[in-house]
Design a protein around this motif. Structure first.
Motif, PDB file in Angstrom:
ATOM      1  N   ASN A  25       0.836  -1.187   0.000  1.00 26.61           N
ATOM      2  CA  ASN A  25       0.000   0.000   0.000  1.00 26.61           C
ATOM      3  C   ASN A  25       0.877   1.245   0.000  1.00 26.61           C
ATOM      4  OD1 ASN A  25       0.579   0.906   2.709  1.00 26.61           O
ATOM      5  ND2 ASN A  25      -0.715  -0.751   3.453  1.00 26.61           N
ATOM      6  N   ILE A  26       0.251   2.390  -0.123  1.00 22.68           N
ATOM      7  CA  ILE A  26       0.978   3.646  -0.306  1.00 22.68           C
ATOM      8  C   ILE A  26       1.784   4.067   0.919  1.00 22.68           C
ATOM      9  CG2 ILE A  26      -0.907   5.152   0.440  1.00 22.68           C
ATOM     10  CD1 ILE A  26      -0.115   6.912  -2.042  1.00 22.68           C
ATOM     11  N   HIS A  27       1.410   3.569   2.102  1.00 25.57           N
ATOM     12  CA  HIS A  27       2.063   4.007   3.335  1.00 25.57           C
ATOM     13  C   HIS A  27       3.301   3.186   3.693  1.00 25.57           C
ATOM     14  CE1 HIS A  27      -1.205   6.740   4.035  1.00 25.57           C
ATOM     15  NE2 HIS A  27      -2.064   5.749   3.853  1.00 25.57           N
ATOM     16  N   VAL A  28       3.605   2.178   2.913  1.00 26.94           N
ATOM     17  CA  VAL A  28       4.729   1.302   3.230  1.00 26.94           C
ATOM     18  C   VAL A  28       6.038   2.092   3.262  1.00 26.94           C
ATOM     19  CG1 VAL A  28       6.106  -0.654   2.432  1.00 26.94           C
ATOM     20  CG2 VAL A  28       3.616  -0.793   2.415  1.00 26.94           C
ATOM     21  N   ARG A  29       6.227   3.039   2.351  1.00 25.01           N
ATOM     22  CA  ARG A  29       7.460   3.828   2.316  1.00 25.01           C
ATOM     23  C   ARG A  29       7.626   4.631   3.606  1.00 25.01           C
ATOM     24  NH1 ARG A  29       7.239   8.319  -1.347  1.00 25.01           N
ATOM     25  NH2 ARG A  29       6.005   6.866  -2.526  1.00 25.01           N
ATOM     26  N   ASP A  30       6.538   5.264   4.071  1.00 22.12           N
ATOM     27  CA  ASP A  30       6.595   6.020   5.323  1.00 22.12           C
ATOM     28  C   ASP A  30       6.840   5.095   6.509  1.00 22.12           C
ATOM     29  OD1 ASP A  30       6.132   8.359   3.933  1.00 22.12           O
ATOM     30  OD2 ASP A  30       3.970   8.318   4.315  1.00 22.12           O
ATOM     31  N   GLN A  31       6.187   3.945   6.490  1.00 21.55           N
ATOM     32  CA  GLN A  31       6.378   2.989   7.584  1.00 21.55           C
ATOM     33  C   GLN A  31       7.811   2.461   7.578  1.00 21.55           C
ATOM     34  OE1 GLN A  31       3.266   0.299   6.541  1.00 21.55           O
ATOM     35  NE2 GLN A  31       1.705   1.407   7.689  1.00 21.55           N
ATOM     36  N   ARG A  32       8.349   2.239   6.391  1.00 23.05           N
ATOM     37  CA  ARG A  32       9.731   1.749   6.286  1.00 23.05           C
ATOM     38  C   ARG A  32      10.708   2.782   6.864  1.00 23.05           C
ATOM     39  NH1 ARG A  32      12.897  -2.786   5.616  1.00 23.05           N
ATOM     40  NH2 ARG A  32      14.958  -1.905   5.497  1.00 23.05           N
ATOM     41  N   THR A  33      10.472   4.052   6.580  1.00 29.60           N
ATOM     42  CA  THR A  33      11.320   5.107   7.129  1.00 29.60           C
ATOM     43  C   THR A  33      11.235   5.114   8.651  1.00 29.60           C
ATOM     44  OG1 THR A  33      11.019   6.452   5.155  1.00 29.60           O
ATOM     45  CG2 THR A  33      11.764   7.587   7.132  1.00 29.60           C
ATOM     46  N   MET A  34      10.022   4.987   9.174  1.00 30.31           N
ATOM     47  CA  MET A  34       9.842   4.947  10.621  1.00 30.31           C
ATOM     48  C   MET A  34      10.594   3.771  11.231  1.00 30.31           C
ATOM     49  SD  MET A  34       6.330   4.508  12.807  1.00 30.31           S
ATOM     50  CE  MET A  34       6.096   2.834  12.229  1.00 30.31           C
ATOM     51  N   PHE A  35      10.510   2.611  10.618  1.00 27.51           N
ATOM     52  CA  PHE A  35      11.200   1.445  11.148  1.00 27.51           C
ATOM     53  C   PHE A  35      12.713   1.548  10.973  1.00 27.51           C
ATOM     54  CE2 PHE A  35       6.999  -0.510  11.130  1.00 27.51           C
ATOM     55  CZ  PHE A  35       7.011  -1.048  12.400  1.00 27.51           C
ATOM     56  N   ASP A  36      13.176   2.188   9.925  1.00 30.64           N
ATOM     57  CA  ASP A  36      14.615   2.410   9.777  1.00 30.64           C
ATOM     58  C   ASP A  36      15.153   3.264  10.918  1.00 30.64           C
ATOM     59  OD1 ASP A  36      14.754   0.889   7.485  1.00 30.64           O
ATOM     60  OD2 ASP A  36      14.730   2.614   6.112  1.00 30.64           O
ATOM     61  N   ILE A  37      14.400   4.303  11.273  1.00 25.71           N
ATOM     62  CA  ILE A  37      14.800   5.172  12.384  1.00 25.71           C
ATOM     63  C   ILE A  37      14.766   4.388  13.700  1.00 25.71           C
ATOM     64  CG2 ILE A  37      14.144   7.190  13.746  1.00 25.71           C
ATOM     65  CD1 ILE A  37      13.116   8.393  11.040  1.00 25.71           C
ATOM     66  N   ALA A  38      13.687   3.664  13.941  1.00 20.41           N
ATOM     67  CA  ALA A  38      13.565   2.877  15.170  1.00 20.41           C
ATOM     68  C   ALA A  38      14.667   1.827  15.256  1.00 20.41           C
ATOM     69  CB  ALA A  38      12.192   2.205  15.230  1.00 20.41           C
ATOM     70  N   ASN A  39      14.993   1.199  14.137  1.00 22.22           N
ATOM     71  CA  ASN A  39      16.040   0.183  14.094  1.00 22.22           C
ATOM     72  C   ASN A  39      17.395   0.795  14.434  1.00 22.22           C
ATOM     73  OD1 ASN A  39      16.953  -2.521  13.551  1.00 22.22           O
ATOM     74  ND2 ASN A  39      17.794  -1.723  11.637  1.00 22.22           N
ATOM     75  N   ARG A  40      17.680   1.971  13.888  1.00 22.97           N
ATOM     76  CA  ARG A  40      18.952   2.646  14.160  1.00 22.97           C
ATOM     77  C   ARG A  40      19.074   3.014  15.642  1.00 22.97           C
ATOM     78  NH1 ARG A  40      18.620   6.633  10.696  1.00 22.97           N
ATOM     79  NH2 ARG A  40      18.030   8.228  12.172  1.00 22.97           N
ATOM     80  N   ILE A  41      17.983   3.525  16.216  1.00 19.18           N
ATOM     81  CA  ILE A  41      17.988   3.889  17.637  1.00 19.18           C
ATOM     82  C   ILE A  41      18.173   2.653  18.507  1.00 19.18           C
ATOM     83  CG2 ILE A  41      16.559   4.790  19.512  1.00 19.18           C
ATOM     84  CD1 ILE A  41      15.392   6.752  17.398  1.00 19.18           C
ATOM     85  N   LEU A  42      17.489   1.566  18.170  1.00 20.88           N
ATOM     86  CA  LEU A  42      17.606   0.340  18.947  1.00 20.88           C
ATOM     87  C   LEU A  42      19.020  -0.233  18.845  1.00 20.88           C
ATOM     88  CD1 LEU A  42      16.300  -1.708  20.761  1.00 20.88           C
ATOM     89  CD2 LEU A  42      15.378  -2.859  18.742  1.00 20.88           C
ATOM     90  N   LYS A  43      19.635  -0.175  17.668  1.00 25.78           N
ATOM     91  CA  LYS A  43      21.014  -0.653  17.519  1.00 25.78           C
ATOM     92  C   LYS A  43      21.961   0.152  18.405  1.00 25.78           C
ATOM     93  CE  LYS A  43      20.976  -2.627  12.895  1.00 25.78           C
ATOM     94  NZ  LYS A  43      21.467  -2.497  11.519  1.00 25.78           N
ATOM     95  N   GLU A  44      21.755   1.466  18.474  1.00 24.59           N
ATOM     96  CA  GLU A  44      22.583   2.299  19.339  1.00 24.59           C
ATOM     97  C   GLU A  44      22.400   1.901  20.799  1.00 24.59           C
ATOM     98  OE1 GLU A  44      21.532   6.328  18.503  1.00 24.59           O
ATOM     99  OE2 GLU A  44      22.622   6.365  16.609  1.00 24.59           O
ATOM    100  N   ARG A  45      21.169   1.659  21.196  1.00 25.96           N
ATOM    101  CA  ARG A  45      20.895   1.279  22.581  1.00 25.96           C
ATOM    102  C   ARG A  45      21.489  -0.090  22.902  1.00 25.96           C
ATOM    103  NH1 ARG A  45      14.812   1.264  24.453  1.00 25.96           N
ATOM    104  NH2 ARG A  45      14.924  -0.946  24.051  1.00 25.96           N
ATOM    105  N   GLU A  46      21.480  -0.997  21.922  1.00 25.86           N
ATOM    106  CA  GLU A  46      22.051  -2.329  22.139  1.00 25.86           C
ATOM    107  C   GLU A  46      23.565  -2.255  22.350  1.00 25.86           C
ATOM    108  OE1 GLU A  46      18.841  -4.994  19.572  1.00 25.86           O
ATOM    109  OE2 GLU A  46      20.597  -4.190  18.572  1.00 25.86           O
TER     110      GLU A  46
END
Length: 89
Positions: A25-46
């Motif tokens: 769907n059309i929102h996948v790109r926005d959701q992917r960006t959100m998850f990329d940011i969340a993934n980067r933050i979680l990697k830093e915390r790990e």
């Protein structure tokens, strides 16, 4: 076995990311960006390490240590914190 908060967050994020990658769907790109940011933050915390800030009141100096072995005394002010390594570009 009890999971740490990082492990719980990683499991949740990986499951949600897998769910979103299989949607069309059309929102996948926005959701992917959100998850990329969340993934980067979680990697830093790990990668974060527990450190101790030790302020020497007599010398007026501050130092940081991974393992604290100083005796508790009025000479030192100790604070517990987190060190997050910065990746070089």
């Amino acid at each position: 076995m009890t999971q740490s908060q990082n492990e719980k967050d990683r499991e949740f994020l990986d499951e949600r990311l897998d769910d979103f990658e299989h949607q069309d769907n059309i929102h996948v790109r926005d959701q992917r960006t959100m998850f990329d940011i969340a993934n980067r933050i979680l990697k830093e915390r790990e990668k974060a390490e527990e450190v101790y800030k030790l302020f020497d009141k007599q010398r007026l100096e501050t130092h940081y240590y991974k393992n604290i072995s100083f005796l508790y005394s009025d000479r030192y002010k100790q604070e517990k914190g987190v060190w997050i390594p910065v990746e070089e570009a």
